[in-house]
Design a protein around this motif. Sequence first.
Motif, PDB file in Angstrom:
ATOM      1  N   PRO A  62       0.850  -1.041  -0.113  1.00 34.01           N
ATOM      2  CA  PRO A  62       0.057  -0.053   0.028  1.00 34.01           C
ATOM      3  C   PRO A  62       0.827   1.291   0.029  1.00 34.01           C
ATOM      4  CG  PRO A  62      -0.646  -1.480   1.516  1.00 34.01           C
ATOM      5  CD  PRO A  62       0.658  -2.046   1.241  1.00 34.01           C
ATOM      6  N   VAL A  83       2.279   1.712  -4.210  1.00 37.13           N
ATOM      7  CA  VAL A  83       0.943   1.308  -5.127  1.00 37.13           C
ATOM      8  C   VAL A  83       1.753   1.880  -6.656  1.00 37.13           C
ATOM      9  CG1 VAL A  83      -0.898   1.665  -6.007  1.00 37.13           C
ATOM     10  CG2 VAL A  83      -0.596   1.509  -3.668  1.00 37.13           C
ATOM     11  N   ILE A 134      -5.085   2.405 -11.853  1.00 33.22           N
ATOM     12  CA  ILE A 134      -4.857   2.245 -10.342  1.00 33.22           C
ATOM     13  C   ILE A 134      -5.658   3.372  -9.434  1.00 33.22           C
ATOM     14  CG2 ILE A 134      -3.301   2.170  -8.755  1.00 33.22           C
ATOM     15  CD1 ILE A 134      -2.976  -0.142 -10.118  1.00 33.22           C
ATOM     16  N   ARG A 135      -5.671   4.639 -10.080  1.00 33.05           N
ATOM     17  CA  ARG A 135      -6.400   5.669  -9.414  1.00 33.05           C
ATOM     18  C   ARG A 135      -7.888   5.212  -9.263  1.00 33.05           C
ATOM     19  NH1 ARG A 135      -4.156   9.275 -12.063  1.00 33.05           N
ATOM     20  NH2 ARG A 135      -5.746   9.437 -13.587  1.00 33.05           N
ATOM     21  N   ARG A 145      -8.566   2.462  -6.716  1.00 32.46           N
ATOM     22  CA  ARG A 145      -7.682   2.309  -5.624  1.00 32.46           C
ATOM     23  C   ARG A 145      -8.578   2.310  -4.283  1.00 32.46           C
ATOM     24  NH1 ARG A 145      -5.069   1.078  -2.016  1.00 32.46           N
ATOM     25  NH2 ARG A 145      -3.261   2.064  -1.022  1.00 32.46           N
TER      26      ARG A 145
END
Length: 388
Positions: free
Chosen positions: A216, A219, A252-253, A256
Motif C-alpha cells: 500500500p 502502489v 490504479i487511481r 484504488r
Amino acid sequence: MTQPARLVITPVNGFRQLSDFIRLPRRLYAGMTGYMPPLDMEQRALLDPKHSGFYSHGEGQYFLAMRDGQLVGRVSAQVDRLIETTSPATGLTPTTGFFGALDAVDPSVVKPLLDTAAAWLKSRGMTKMLGPWTLNSNGEYGIMIEGQQALPMVMMPWHPSYLGAAVEAAGLEKTMDVLSYQMEMGPEAEAAHIVPRTLQVGEGRLGSLSVRKLDPRNVGRDGEILRSLYNGTWQDTWGFIPYTHEEMAGMIREIRPILKAEHFVLVEQEGAPAGVALVVPNVFDVAGDLGGAPSLLGWGKLGVRLLRHEFHSARVILLGVSRKLAGTALGALLPALLIRELMNRGHVLPYRQIELGWVLETNLPMRRLIERIVPEPCKRHRVYSREL
C-alpha cells in the motif's frame, strides 16, 4: 403512404452530447434480461477525452444516431498511434483503425453506424476497420455473442443477441473470439488441482520463488511492475497494444478505493519480478441495483457497501510473466501458480466466483490450463474486421 423515419447520425460535440452517448446503452437495453447498467462515472473515465488515458496517444470521434426525435444508437471511431510500436505478430498495421462503443436499439441501425465509423477512419488514411474496442484492446472488448444471462462483470460489455448478427449482416467478418471463464473460490475450489499442491508458493517461499501482496505504500511502483510484466508477456499476441504509464496510473487511481493488498499477486525469483496478476472486485455486486446514475440515497447505499466490501465476485484483469522465463518450465507453470494463489485467497476475500476474461480462442495453452477446472467459457465476445 407513411414513409419510414430517416435515421440521422451526428458527431458528438460537447459535454451534454457526451453524456447522452454514455447513458444511451441503459436507455436502449432497459428491461432486457441479463442487462445491468454500469455506473456513468466509470464509463466517463473510459470515454471522456479529458479523463481517458487513450487520448494521450490516440484520437477518436463519437457518433449518435437519432430517429423520430429519439436516440437509437451510438458508435465510436478511433486511431491509436501506439500501433506503430507493436510487433507484426499482433496483426495490426499503422493503417488499422478501430470502431467501438457500438450499441443499437435494433439491427436496422447497425450498418449506418458502422458505415459512418468506416468513413471517418478512411478519411484518416486507414485501410482496415477492427472492433469493437473501446477504446483499444486494453478497454472493453468485442460484441457479446454468448453469456447474456451470465453474471455481469466489471469492465465487460453486454450486448443483446441481435447485435452480432447485425454486424455480420453489415459486411464485417469474424476475426477473433475472446473467452471468459467463471471459477469458484474458497475451500471447495481448492480441491480442483490447477497445479500440484507441492508447487504452491503461498505466502512464503518455494526454492528461489517468493510471493507477496500489494504494498500500500508503493502502489505506483507495483503498478509499474504490473505494466512491465503484462506488456512483456503479451507483446507478440494478436491484438496487443501496450499499456502506457498514464493508462496504468489512471486505472490504479480509479480502482484504488476498492483495492485490497490481496488483489495483487507478485511472484518473485530471487527478488526479481517473475509473474504478476491483478484481480478487481465486481462493481456490479454493490452498484447493479442502483442504476447508472444513483440517487443521493443510492450513493449513500453504495458508500456503505464499499466500506463493508460487500462484493461476492471479482475479475482477473491483468496477468503477466517475465519474458526472461519464456520457454522455460517455470514460465509455463507461473500462470497456474498465479491463478491458484488468487483462488486460495478466498480465505481472506469474500468472493465466491472469480472470472478470467479476454482469453483468445487461439491461446490453447491458457485455455487448457483453465479448462482443467472450468470446461466451458461463460461468455464469448467477438471482434470483427472490414477492409476499407
